[in-house]
Design a protein around this motif. Structure first.
Motif, PDB file in Angstrom:
ATOM      1  N   PRO A  97       0.828  -1.214   0.000  1.00 48.69           N
ATOM      2  CA  PRO A  97       0.000   0.000   0.000  1.00 48.69           C
ATOM      3  C   PRO A  97       0.858   1.259   0.000  1.00 48.69           C
ATOM      4  CG  PRO A  97      -0.467  -1.405   1.906  1.00 48.69           C
ATOM      5  CD  PRO A  97       0.765  -1.913   1.280  1.00 48.69           C
ATOM      6  N   ALA A 113       1.883   5.006   1.543  1.00 40.77           N
ATOM      7  CA  ALA A 113       1.870   5.703   2.827  1.00 40.77           C
ATOM      8  C   ALA A 113       2.737   6.944   2.691  1.00 40.77           C
ATOM      9  CB  ALA A 113       2.385   4.796   3.936  1.00 40.77           C
ATOM     10  N   SER A 114       2.594   7.860   3.639  1.00 43.46           N
ATOM     11  CA  SER A 114       3.347   9.111   3.531  1.00 43.46           C
ATOM     12  C   SER A 114       4.486   9.203   4.538  1.00 43.46           C
ATOM     13  CB  SER A 114       2.407  10.301   3.696  1.00 43.46           C
ATOM     14  OG  SER A 114       1.768  10.247   4.939  1.00 43.46           O
ATOM     15  N   GLU A 115       4.335   8.568   5.691  1.00 40.91           N
ATOM     16  CA  GLU A 115       5.355   8.711   6.749  1.00 40.91           C
ATOM     17  C   GLU A 115       6.397   7.610   6.600  1.00 40.91           C
ATOM     18  OE1 GLU A 115       4.709  11.517   8.564  1.00 40.91           O
ATOM     19  OE2 GLU A 115       3.069  11.559   7.142  1.00 40.91           O
ATOM     20  N   LEU A 116       7.245   7.748   5.595  1.00 38.81           N
ATOM     21  CA  LEU A 116       8.143   6.645   5.274  1.00 38.81           C
ATOM     22  C   LEU A 116       9.521   6.845   5.874  1.00 38.81           C
ATOM     23  CD1 LEU A 116       7.159   6.193   1.544  1.00 38.81           C
ATOM     24  CD2 LEU A 116       6.404   4.866   3.492  1.00 38.81           C
ATOM     25  N   THR A 117      10.108   5.746   6.256  1.00 44.46           N
ATOM     26  CA  THR A 117      11.488   5.738   6.702  1.00 44.46           C
ATOM     27  C   THR A 117      12.268   4.873   5.732  1.00 44.46           C
ATOM     28  OG1 THR A 117      10.569   5.712   8.910  1.00 44.46           O
ATOM     29  CG2 THR A 117      12.939   5.422   8.729  1.00 44.46           C
ATOM     30  N   LYS A 118      13.445   5.325   5.357  1.00 51.74           N
ATOM     31  CA  LYS A 118      14.239   4.560   4.421  1.00 51.74           C
ATOM     32  C   LYS A 118      15.105   3.581   5.193  1.00 51.74           C
ATOM     33  CE  LYS A 118      17.349   5.606   0.677  1.00 51.74           C
ATOM     34  NZ  LYS A 118      18.083   6.705   0.069  1.00 51.74           N
ATOM     35  N   LEU A 119      15.146   2.356   4.700  1.00 49.20           N
ATOM     36  CA  LEU A 119      15.999   1.362   5.339  1.00 49.20           C
ATOM     37  C   LEU A 119      17.396   1.477   4.739  1.00 49.20           C
ATOM     38  CD1 LEU A 119      13.752  -1.776   5.651  1.00 49.20           C
ATOM     39  CD2 LEU A 119      14.452  -0.186   7.404  1.00 49.20           C
ATOM     40  N   ASN A 129       9.415  -2.908   9.889  1.00 52.78           N
ATOM     41  CA  ASN A 129       9.135  -1.877   8.897  1.00 52.78           C
ATOM     42  C   ASN A 129       8.043  -2.393   7.966  1.00 52.78           C
ATOM     43  OD1 ASN A 129       9.985   0.692   7.666  1.00 52.78           O
ATOM     44  ND2 ASN A 129      10.479  -0.610   5.943  1.00 52.78           N
ATOM     45  N   TYR A 130       6.892  -1.726   7.998  1.00 54.60           N
ATOM     46  CA  TYR A 130       5.843  -2.103   7.057  1.00 54.60           C
ATOM     47  C   TYR A 130       6.174  -1.460   5.728  1.00 54.60           C
ATOM     48  CZ  TYR A 130       2.957  -3.217  11.159  1.00 54.60           C
ATOM     49  OH  TYR A 130       2.465  -3.728  12.315  1.00 54.60           O
ATOM     50  N   SER A 131       6.654  -2.254   4.816  1.00 54.30           N
ATOM     51  CA  SER A 131       7.072  -1.712   3.523  1.00 54.30           C
ATOM     52  C   SER A 131       5.900  -1.062   2.799  1.00 54.30           C
ATOM     53  CB  SER A 131       7.651  -2.841   2.681  1.00 54.30           C
ATOM     54  OG  SER A 131       8.262  -2.322   1.557  1.00 54.30           O
ATOM     55  N   ALA A 132       6.153   0.120   2.241  1.00 55.08           N
ATOM     56  CA  ALA A 132       5.071   0.844   1.578  1.00 55.08           C
ATOM     57  C   ALA A 132       5.633   1.688   0.444  1.00 55.08           C
ATOM     58  CB  ALA A 132       4.330   1.727   2.569  1.00 55.08           C
ATOM     59  N   GLN A 183       3.440   7.909  -1.352  1.00 54.36           N
ATOM     60  CA  GLN A 183       2.136   8.354  -1.829  1.00 54.36           C
ATOM     61  C   GLN A 183       2.313   9.336  -2.975  1.00 54.36           C
ATOM     62  OE1 GLN A 183       0.010   9.768   1.576  1.00 54.36           O
ATOM     63  NE2 GLN A 183      -1.338   8.002   1.407  1.00 54.36           N
ATOM     64  N   ASP A 214      14.084   0.417  -0.268  1.00 54.36           N
ATOM     65  CA  ASP A 214      13.045  -0.124   0.578  1.00 54.36           C
ATOM     66  C   ASP A 214      12.633   0.950   1.574  1.00 54.36           C
ATOM     67  OD1 ASP A 214      11.242  -1.815   1.565  1.00 54.36           O
ATOM     68  OD2 ASP A 214      12.651  -3.057   2.686  1.00 54.36           O
ATOM     69  N   LYS A 215      11.411   1.388   1.428  1.00 53.73           N
ATOM     70  CA  LYS A 215      10.884   2.387   2.340  1.00 53.73           C
ATOM     71  C   LYS A 215       9.636   1.836   3.000  1.00 53.73           C
ATOM     72  CE  LYS A 215      12.355   6.682   0.239  1.00 53.73           C
ATOM     73  NZ  LYS A 215      11.865   7.918  -0.350  1.00 53.73           N
ATOM     74  N   GLY A 216       9.347   2.353   4.159  1.00 57.93           N
ATOM     75  CA  GLY A 216       8.143   1.880   4.815  1.00 57.93           C
ATOM     76  C   GLY A 216       7.886   2.592   6.118  1.00 57.93           C
ATOM     77  N   VAL A 217       6.816   2.185   6.763  1.00 54.93           N
ATOM     78  CA  VAL A 217       6.431   2.763   8.039  1.00 54.93           C
ATOM     79  C   VAL A 217       7.129   1.968   9.132  1.00 54.93           C
ATOM     80  CG1 VAL A 217       4.485   3.375   9.501  1.00 54.93           C
ATOM     81  CG2 VAL A 217       4.200   3.318   7.030  1.00 54.93           C
ATOM     82  N   LEU A 218       8.028   2.636   9.840  1.00 52.42           N
ATOM     83  CA  LEU A 218       8.805   1.947  10.872  1.00 52.42           C
ATOM     84  C   LEU A 218       8.016   1.892  12.167  1.00 52.42           C
ATOM     85  CD1 LEU A 218      11.689   0.745  10.881  1.00 52.42           C
ATOM     86  CD2 LEU A 218      12.418   2.807  12.021  1.00 52.42           C
ATOM     87  N   TYR A 245      -5.321  -5.189   5.158  1.00 54.79           N
ATOM     88  CA  TYR A 245      -4.012  -4.668   5.539  1.00 54.79           C
ATOM     89  C   TYR A 245      -3.823  -3.234   5.054  1.00 54.79           C
ATOM     90  CZ  TYR A 245       1.048  -4.136   5.634  1.00 54.79           C
ATOM     91  OH  TYR A 245       2.310  -3.666   5.846  1.00 54.79           O
ATOM     92  N   GLU A 246      -4.345  -2.955   3.873  1.00 52.89           N
ATOM     93  CA  GLU A 246      -4.185  -1.619   3.313  1.00 52.89           C
ATOM     94  C   GLU A 246      -4.854  -0.575   4.210  1.00 52.89           C
ATOM     95  OE1 GLU A 246      -5.439  -1.390  -0.725  1.00 52.89           O
ATOM     96  OE2 GLU A 246      -4.546   0.587  -1.005  1.00 52.89           O
ATOM     97  N   ASN A 287      -0.652   4.984   9.372  1.00 53.11           N
ATOM     98  CA  ASN A 287       0.078   6.080   8.735  1.00 53.11           C
ATOM     99  C   ASN A 287      -0.516   7.433   9.129  1.00 53.11           C
ATOM    100  OD1 ASN A 287       2.025   7.016   6.705  1.00 53.11           O
ATOM    101  ND2 ASN A 287       0.184   7.596   5.583  1.00 53.11           N
TER     102      ASN A 287
END
Lengths: 155, 179
Positions: free
Chosen positions: A49, A51-57, A147-150, A153, B34-38, B118-119, B126
């Motif tokens: 999905p 998302a906007s609040e992303l953190t880069k791994l 980390n929920y990968s997203a 947006q 790889d980006k995501g909500v931590l 999940y979405e 988020n």
């Protein structure tokens, strides 16, 4: 008068291309080093999905990937269409998560172990049931950085 | 007999070979980001957590059911308004009786169903995180004139302690799991 006739005798020296391979090899080595050949072939459909609040791994070696999604067409005959977990390159169950985490952990130097992150690549259409099971397994294995990968947006 | 000089090997095709390899690696390289909500999960404990007596005015409960509908503090809400509402609840600019006494005491309680998409779950998470990030940015701008991420460590820690991000997740309910 002689100015023009001298043209024939003095030709421009050909530019040496002998160093061209070296330059190309340099580029080649750069790409060889940065290339990460994808080690795991995806067997489940994962469309994360937005998302906007992303953190880069940042550190690739500290990340382990857990894929959750519905099996791809060619695997549906054996694994059905309900959401499945993929660890590494094979279908797995929730019970196999601790071993998978442990196998990843031993490849990481001890000082860096607190920084290990699990990247959950979960398909957006999956229901939370299987995700909750994965989360519980991670908590039991004391792997709390998740980390929920997203996707970013697009506005 | 006059020794002949060995012929020089023509190296001009070397570049072609190298190019070929280079193009191969250029094509296969995917610089995946790889980006995501931590998130930080709470540690597992076998005993059920002690029930903490929380003042209900400090708890912002968000429930997501199996139909992906939202119930925020007992009222059906849409995701679009969630961020704004959360910000108002935490900061409580008008010092209302039914909202958080202090951002430090505010808690967001999130509960979903095993049948929740999940979405939807991630979108809700988020939005909650975004509410906090926006509040931190606002405070940082008011205090230091720049965004939160450009502050130094001390300033950031200070703001973080004033606006702690507490999202507590309860065990999901199980009404509508499908497979």
């Amino acid at each position: 008068m002689g100015m023009f006739s001298s043209k024939k005798g003095k030709e421009m020296p050909a530019i040496s291309t002998a160093s061209l391979p070296d330059i190309i090899f340099m580029l080649l080595f750069f790409f060889m080093v940065v290339t990460v050949l994808r080690d795991a072939e995806l067997k489940v459909n994962v469309n994360t999905p937005a998302a906007s609040e992303l953190t880069k791994l940042e550190k690739k070696s500290l990340v382990n990937y857990i894929y959750v999604g519905r099996p791809m067409k060619k695997w549906q005959a054996t694994y059905g269409t309900s959401p499945q977990i993929q660890l590494g390159d094979k279908f797995s169950s929730v019970e196999e998560i601790p071993l998978f985490l442990e196998n990843h952990k031993i490849t990481v130097p001890e000082v860096q172990r607190p920084g290990i992150t699990s990247s959950l690549k979960v398909d957006g259409s999956v229901t939370m049931g299987i995700v909750s099971d994965v989360k519980t397994a991670l908590r039991k294995a004391n792997q709390l950085k998740v980390n929920y990968s997203a996707k970013p947006q697009s506005n | 007999m006059g020794r002949r000089k060995p012929p020089e090997i023509n190296a001009s095709s070397m570049a072609d070979i190298a190019f070929l390899l280079l193009i191969f690696f250029l094509v296969t390289t995917t610089i995946v980001e790889d980006k995501g909500v931590l998130v930080k999960l709470p540690p597992w404990s076998e005993e059920p957590p002690e029930i903490q007596k929380m003042n209900t005015r400090n708890v912002y409960s968000v429930l997501v059911n199996a139909e992906n509908q939202l119930l925020v503090r007992g009222e059906p809400t849409s995701i679009e308004t969630l961020r704004e509402n959360t910000k108002v609840f935490i900061s409580n600019p008008q010092k209302l009786e039914n909202m958080a006494e202090d951002p430090r005491k505010a808690i967001v309680s999130l509960r979903n169903d095993r049948g929740t998409n999940y979405e939807t779950y991630l979108t809700v998470y988020n939005e909650l995180k975004a509410a906090y990030n926006e509040l931190r940015d606002e405070l940082a701008n008011r205090r230091h004139g720049k965004d939160f991420e450009f502050l130094n460590r001390d300033q950031r820690d200070k703001i973080r302690s004033e606006l702690p991000l507490v999202i507590s997740e309860a065990e999901p309910t199980n009404f509508g799991e499908e497979n």
